[in-house]
Scaffold this active site. Structure first.
Site, mmCIF file in Angstrom:
data_model
loop_
_atom_site.group_PDB
_atom_site.id
_atom_site.type_symbol
_atom_site.label_atom_id
_atom_site.label_comp_id
_atom_site.label_asym_id
_atom_site.label_seq_id
_atom_site.Cartn_x
_atom_site.Cartn_y
_atom_site.Cartn_z
ATOM 1 N N ASP A 131 37.241 46.710 31.816
ATOM 2 C CA ASP A 131 37.415 45.292 31.851
ATOM 3 C C ASP A 131 38.267 44.946 33.102
ATOM 4 O O ASP A 131 39.400 45.585 32.895
ATOM 5 C CB ASP A 131 37.909 44.722 30.563
ATOM 6 C CG ASP A 131 36.936 44.538 29.377
ATOM 7 O OD1 ASP A 131 35.766 44.154 29.507
ATOM 8 O OD2 ASP A 131 37.252 45.398 28.582
ATOM 9 N N ASP B 34 39.354 52.383 33.827
ATOM 10 C CA ASP B 34 39.457 51.345 32.879
ATOM 11 C C ASP B 34 38.082 50.572 32.943
ATOM 12 O O ASP B 34 37.108 50.955 34.006
ATOM 13 C CB ASP B 34 40.379 50.320 33.316
ATOM 14 C CG ASP B 34 40.414 49.085 32.412
ATOM 15 O OD1 ASP B 34 40.343 49.145 31.086
ATOM 16 O OD2 ASP B 34 40.519 47.831 33.079
#
Length: 222
Positions: A15, A13
């Site tokens: 953020d 991922d």
């Protein structure tokens, strides 16, 4: 007795895992909402938005406090532009990111990125930190019907890498992201923010770390 799965790819991922951008997204969101006359003190009325795509967050705001003027899509674009500007100003790369990506490469793994953020932001962030060449595939949920916790962005990233989702390990910081990766039937590593470390829902993950600096080959491969 089940046969241990062979891990061929690691999917990150962005953020909250690679960059400490969740506070920046919050700031961008609140800055834009305040400019529309929305009462941002009511932010706590919204459900958990960590890991959600920004258009979904804007829709939640609009459902509670509709505004006049710019369309929701225009508001989404304003929030994204503000968030990118804040990332460029602060360059918030999190500890252990370079080492974690290098460890994946040392183990012979393909490396992907699966994010709810727009594709042009993924490209910009990886380039900003000289990491773009380390990633074999990028997948964004920006144009998908559903974002995380739906698994599609993870399935798309696995397809771009040319591997079965069952041979992937996903690295996430949010519950929504973890659910997405588990729904895609991937091995799950979570690195929650300090304030979320004790969230009981993270028991679903295969491995929980307090920082990417703790990541080992065993965590990746099982």
């Amino acid at each position: 007795m089940s046969t241990p799965r062979q891990i061929l790819a690691a999917i990150f991922d962005m953020d909250g895992l690679l960059i400490d951008s969740e506070p920046l997204w919050d700031r961008a969101e609140l800055d834009v909402m305040a400019s529309l006359g929305v009462d941002i003190s009511r932010r706590n009325e919204l459900p958990d938005t960590l890991g959600l795509r920004i258009d979904m967050v804007v829709d939640l705001w609009y459902a509670r406090q509709p505004w006049n003027g710019p369309s929701r899509q225009e508001v989404v674009e304003r929030v994204i532009a503000r968030a990118i500007s804040l990332v460029e100003e602060t360059r918030p790369l999190l500890p252990g990111v370079r080492e974690a990506v290098a460890l994946c490469k040392e183990q012979g793994l393909l490396v992907g990125l699966a994010s709810a953020s727009p594709l042009h932001m993924l490209e910009k962030v990886l380039t900003m930190f000289d990491l773009r060449d380390s990633f074999d595939a990028l997948a964004s949920a920006e144009k998908l019907p559903y974002s995380k916790p739906h698994p599609q962005v993870y399935l798309d990233c696995a397809a771009k890498l040319g591997v079965d989702p069952l041979t992937c390990v996903a690295l996430e910081d949010s519950v929504n992201g973890m659910i997405a990766s588990k729904a895609a039937r991937m091995r799950s590593i979570v690195v929650p923010a300090p304030e979320a470390q004790n969230d009981p829902r993270f028991v679903l993950a295969n491995v929980k770390l307090s920082s990417l600096t703790e990541l080992t080959a065993k965590d990746l491969l099982g």
